[in-house]
Design a protein around this motif. Structure first.
Motif, PDB file in Angstrom:
ATOM      1  N   MET A   1       0.843  -1.181   0.000  1.00 15.20           N
ATOM      2  CA  MET A   1       0.000   0.000   0.000  1.00 15.20           C
ATOM      3  C   MET A   1       0.889   1.245   0.000  1.00 15.20           C
ATOM      4  SD  MET A   1      -2.910   1.033   2.706  1.00 15.20           S
ATOM      5  CE  MET A   1      -4.345   1.650   1.911  1.00 15.20           C
ATOM      6  N   SER A   2       0.523   2.226  -0.755  1.00 15.70           N
ATOM      7  CA  SER A   2       1.309   3.434  -0.900  1.00 15.70           C
ATOM      8  C   SER A   2       1.187   4.330   0.324  1.00 15.70           C
ATOM      9  CB  SER A   2       0.838   4.208  -2.132  1.00 15.70           C
ATOM     10  OG  SER A   2       1.536   5.415  -2.254  1.00 15.70           O
ATOM     11  N   LYS A  37       4.760  22.897  -0.736  1.00 12.12           N
ATOM     12  CA  LYS A  37       4.629  22.510   0.672  1.00 12.12           C
ATOM     13  C   LYS A  37       3.446  21.580   0.886  1.00 12.12           C
ATOM     14  CE  LYS A  37       6.747  26.550   2.725  1.00 12.12           C
ATOM     15  NZ  LYS A  37       6.611  27.659   3.647  1.00 12.12           N
ATOM     16  N   GLY A  38       3.657  20.627   1.784  1.00 13.35           N
ATOM     17  CA  GLY A  38       2.569  19.762   2.201  1.00 13.35           C
ATOM     18  C   GLY A  38       2.305  18.559   1.328  1.00 13.35           C
ATOM     19  N   HIS A  39       3.187  18.273   0.404  1.00 20.13           N
ATOM     20  CA  HIS A  39       2.994  17.125  -0.471  1.00 20.13           C
ATOM     21  C   HIS A  39       3.964  16.019  -0.091  1.00 20.13           C
ATOM     22  CE1 HIS A  39       1.016  20.327  -2.655  1.00 20.13           C
ATOM     23  NE2 HIS A  39       0.255  19.361  -3.136  1.00 20.13           N
ATOM     24  N   ASP A  40       3.544  14.791  -0.324  1.00 25.41           N
ATOM     25  CA  ASP A  40       4.373  13.635  -0.003  1.00 25.41           C
ATOM     26  C   ASP A  40       5.398  13.351  -1.086  1.00 25.41           C
ATOM     27  OD1 ASP A  40       2.815  13.059   2.344  1.00 25.41           O
ATOM     28  OD2 ASP A  40       1.274  12.290   0.990  1.00 25.41           O
ATOM     29  N   ALA A  41       5.157  13.790  -2.290  1.00 23.84           N
ATOM     30  CA  ALA A  41       6.074  13.524  -3.399  1.00 23.84           C
ATOM     31  C   ALA A  41       5.977  14.613  -4.447  1.00 23.84           C
ATOM     32  CB  ALA A  41       5.756  12.171  -4.032  1.00 23.84           C
ATOM     33  N   VAL A  42       7.090  14.887  -5.073  1.00 26.11           N
ATOM     34  CA  VAL A  42       7.157  15.785  -6.220  1.00 26.11           C
ATOM     35  C   VAL A  42       7.860  15.002  -7.312  1.00 26.11           C
ATOM     36  CG1 VAL A  42       8.081  17.935  -7.160  1.00 26.11           C
ATOM     37  CG2 VAL A  42       7.298  17.846  -4.776  1.00 26.11           C
ATOM     38  N   LEU A 133       8.304   5.312  -5.815  1.00 18.84           N
ATOM     39  CA  LEU A 133       7.845   6.239  -4.779  1.00 18.84           C
ATOM     40  C   LEU A 133       7.894   5.640  -3.380  1.00 18.84           C
ATOM     41  CD1 LEU A 133       4.765   7.908  -6.487  1.00 18.84           C
ATOM     42  CD2 LEU A 133       6.907   9.025  -5.827  1.00 18.84           C
ATOM     43  N   ASN A 134       7.618   4.369  -3.250  1.00 17.72           N
ATOM     44  CA  ASN A 134       7.579   3.736  -1.933  1.00 17.72           C
ATOM     45  C   ASN A 134       8.737   2.781  -1.668  1.00 17.72           C
ATOM     46  OD1 ASN A 134       5.089   4.772  -0.680  1.00 17.72           O
ATOM     47  ND2 ASN A 134       4.209   3.972  -2.565  1.00 17.72           N
ATOM     48  N   PHE A 135       9.740   2.790  -2.532  1.00 13.56           N
ATOM     49  CA  PHE A 135      10.913   1.945  -2.320  1.00 13.56           C
ATOM     50  C   PHE A 135      11.984   2.775  -1.613  1.00 13.56           C
ATOM     51  CE2 PHE A 135       9.884  -0.612  -6.434  1.00 13.56           C
ATOM     52  CZ  PHE A 135       8.819  -1.225  -5.799  1.00 13.56           C
ATOM     53  N   LYS A 136      11.951   2.777  -0.300  1.00 11.28           N
ATOM     54  CA  LYS A 136      12.886   3.606   0.466  1.00 11.28           C
ATOM     55  C   LYS A 136      14.343   3.244   0.199  1.00 11.28           C
ATOM     56  CE  LYS A 136       9.643   4.679   4.162  1.00 11.28           C
ATOM     57  NZ  LYS A 136       9.255   5.967   3.764  1.00 11.28           N
ATOM     58  N   ASP A 137      14.603   2.020  -0.233  1.00 13.86           N
ATOM     59  CA  ASP A 137      15.969   1.618  -0.566  1.00 13.86           C
ATOM     60  C   ASP A 137      16.513   2.336  -1.794  1.00 13.86           C
ATOM     61  OD1 ASP A 137      16.052  -0.070   1.604  1.00 13.86           O
ATOM     62  OD2 ASP A 137      15.699  -1.902   0.446  1.00 13.86           O
ATOM     63  N   SER A 151      11.079  -6.829 -13.436  1.00 10.66           N
ATOM     64  CA  SER A 151       9.851  -6.094 -13.180  1.00 10.66           C
ATOM     65  C   SER A 151      10.155  -4.774 -12.479  1.00 10.66           C
ATOM     66  CB  SER A 151       8.915  -6.936 -12.317  1.00 10.66           C
ATOM     67  OG  SER A 151       7.763  -6.204 -12.005  1.00 10.66           O
ATOM     68  N   SER A 152       9.564  -3.693 -12.960  1.00  6.50           N
ATOM     69  CA  SER A 152       9.810  -2.380 -12.341  1.00  6.50           C
ATOM     70  C   SER A 152       9.183  -2.270 -10.968  1.00  6.50           C
ATOM     71  CB  SER A 152       9.285  -1.259 -13.239  1.00  6.50           C
ATOM     72  OG  SER A 152       7.875  -1.309 -13.320  1.00  6.50           O
ATOM     73  N   ASN A 153       8.182  -3.104 -10.664  1.00  3.53           N
ATOM     74  CA  ASN A 153       7.519  -2.993  -9.356  1.00  3.53           C
ATOM     75  C   ASN A 153       8.093  -3.954  -8.316  1.00  3.53           C
ATOM     76  OD1 ASN A 153       6.452  -5.455 -10.101  1.00  3.53           O
ATOM     77  ND2 ASN A 153       4.333  -4.780 -10.111  1.00  3.53           N
ATOM     78  N   ASP A 154       9.266  -4.507  -8.605  1.00  2.04           N
ATOM     79  CA  ASP A 154       9.977  -5.370  -7.661  1.00  2.04           C
ATOM     80  C   ASP A 154      11.163  -4.593  -7.087  1.00  2.04           C
ATOM     81  OD1 ASP A 154      11.453  -7.259  -6.271  1.00  2.04           O
ATOM     82  OD2 ASP A 154      11.307  -8.776  -7.852  1.00  2.04           O
ATOM     83  N   PRO A 155      11.186  -4.314  -5.785  1.00  9.97           N
ATOM     84  CA  PRO A 155      12.288  -3.534  -5.206  1.00  9.97           C
ATOM     85  C   PRO A 155      13.668  -4.140  -5.464  1.00  9.97           C
ATOM     86  CG  PRO A 155      10.577  -3.943  -3.566  1.00  9.97           C
ATOM     87  CD  PRO A 155      10.201  -4.726  -4.789  1.00  9.97           C
ATOM     88  N   ARG A 156      13.730  -5.457  -5.666  1.00 12.92           N
ATOM     89  CA  ARG A 156      15.023  -6.103  -5.925  1.00 12.92           C
ATOM     90  C   ARG A 156      15.638  -5.674  -7.254  1.00 12.92           C
ATOM     91  NH1 ARG A 156      12.903 -12.047  -5.116  1.00 12.92           N
ATOM     92  NH2 ARG A 156      11.335 -11.025  -6.382  1.00 12.92           N
ATOM     93  N   THR A 157      14.811  -5.181  -8.170  1.00 16.53           N
ATOM     94  CA  THR A 157      15.313  -4.711  -9.460  1.00 16.53           C
ATOM     95  C   THR A 157      16.310  -3.577  -9.278  1.00 16.53           C
ATOM     96  OG1 THR A 157      13.272  -5.358 -10.569  1.00 16.53           O
ATOM     97  CG2 THR A 157      14.584  -3.669 -11.659  1.00 16.53           C
TER      98      THR A 157
END
Length: 159
Positions: A1-2, A37-42, A133-137, A151-157
């Motif tokens: 979940m984002s 200001k006030g946004h989670d991402a740009v 956006l949600n891959f803190k690594d 796959s682009s949605n796999d953090p291991r990539t």
């Protein structure tokens, strides 16, 4: 979940930006164009297309970095150059030659100098921007990408 609820997409009218807007529209994220200001991402999906390189591809990015760093909120910024590393969580995504072909859903992260890095579809670049956006690594890192077999949605990539 984002964990992203509100974001600004600069360059949303461009070809990568249009793909990105479609991805955001399918999610629960609210895309806005108000003050930073006030946004989670740009997300900067801005590119000069080979024209006005310094004005668009350098100065524009630096301006947004500086505006973000002056904000009392920390935001994640992707698709940028490393200017204010200690003040922002950021991920830099650098695509190879862009194409308008159908998305593949598969990328590769380029390591080192490659004679022929290949190409990447604009739709796949938009998917990478959305996915990281949600891959803190990926924070504080830069990635050169092309179409590949991961796959682009796999953090291991991105490791």
């Amino acid at each position: 979940m984002s964990t992203i609820e509100n974001m600004i997409i600069l360059g949303a009218h461009g070809r990568v930006g249009q793909y990105l807007i479609k991805l955001v529209a399918k999610s629960n994220i609210k895309a806005r164009t108000s003050a930073l200001k006030g946004h989670d991402a740009v997300i900067l999906a801005v590119g000069s297309g080979g024209k006005n390189l310094l004005q668009v591809d350098l100065d524009g990015y630096v301006e947004v970095f500086e505006a973000n760093s002056r904000s009392k909120y920390t935001t994640q910024t992707v698709f940028l150059i490393d200017e204010v590393e200690r003040k922002l969580d950021y991920t830099i995504v650098k695509p190879t030659w862009l194409t308008d072909e159908s998305p593949t859903g598969k990328i590769k992260v380029l390591k080192g100098i490659i004679e022929d890095p290949g190409t990447v579809t604009r739709a796949d670049v938009a998917q990478v921007l959305f996915d990281v956006l949600n891959f803190k690594d990926t924070f504080g890192k830069s990635f050169d990408i092309a179409n590949g077999d991961k796959s682009s949605n796999d953090p291991r990539t991105y490791q």
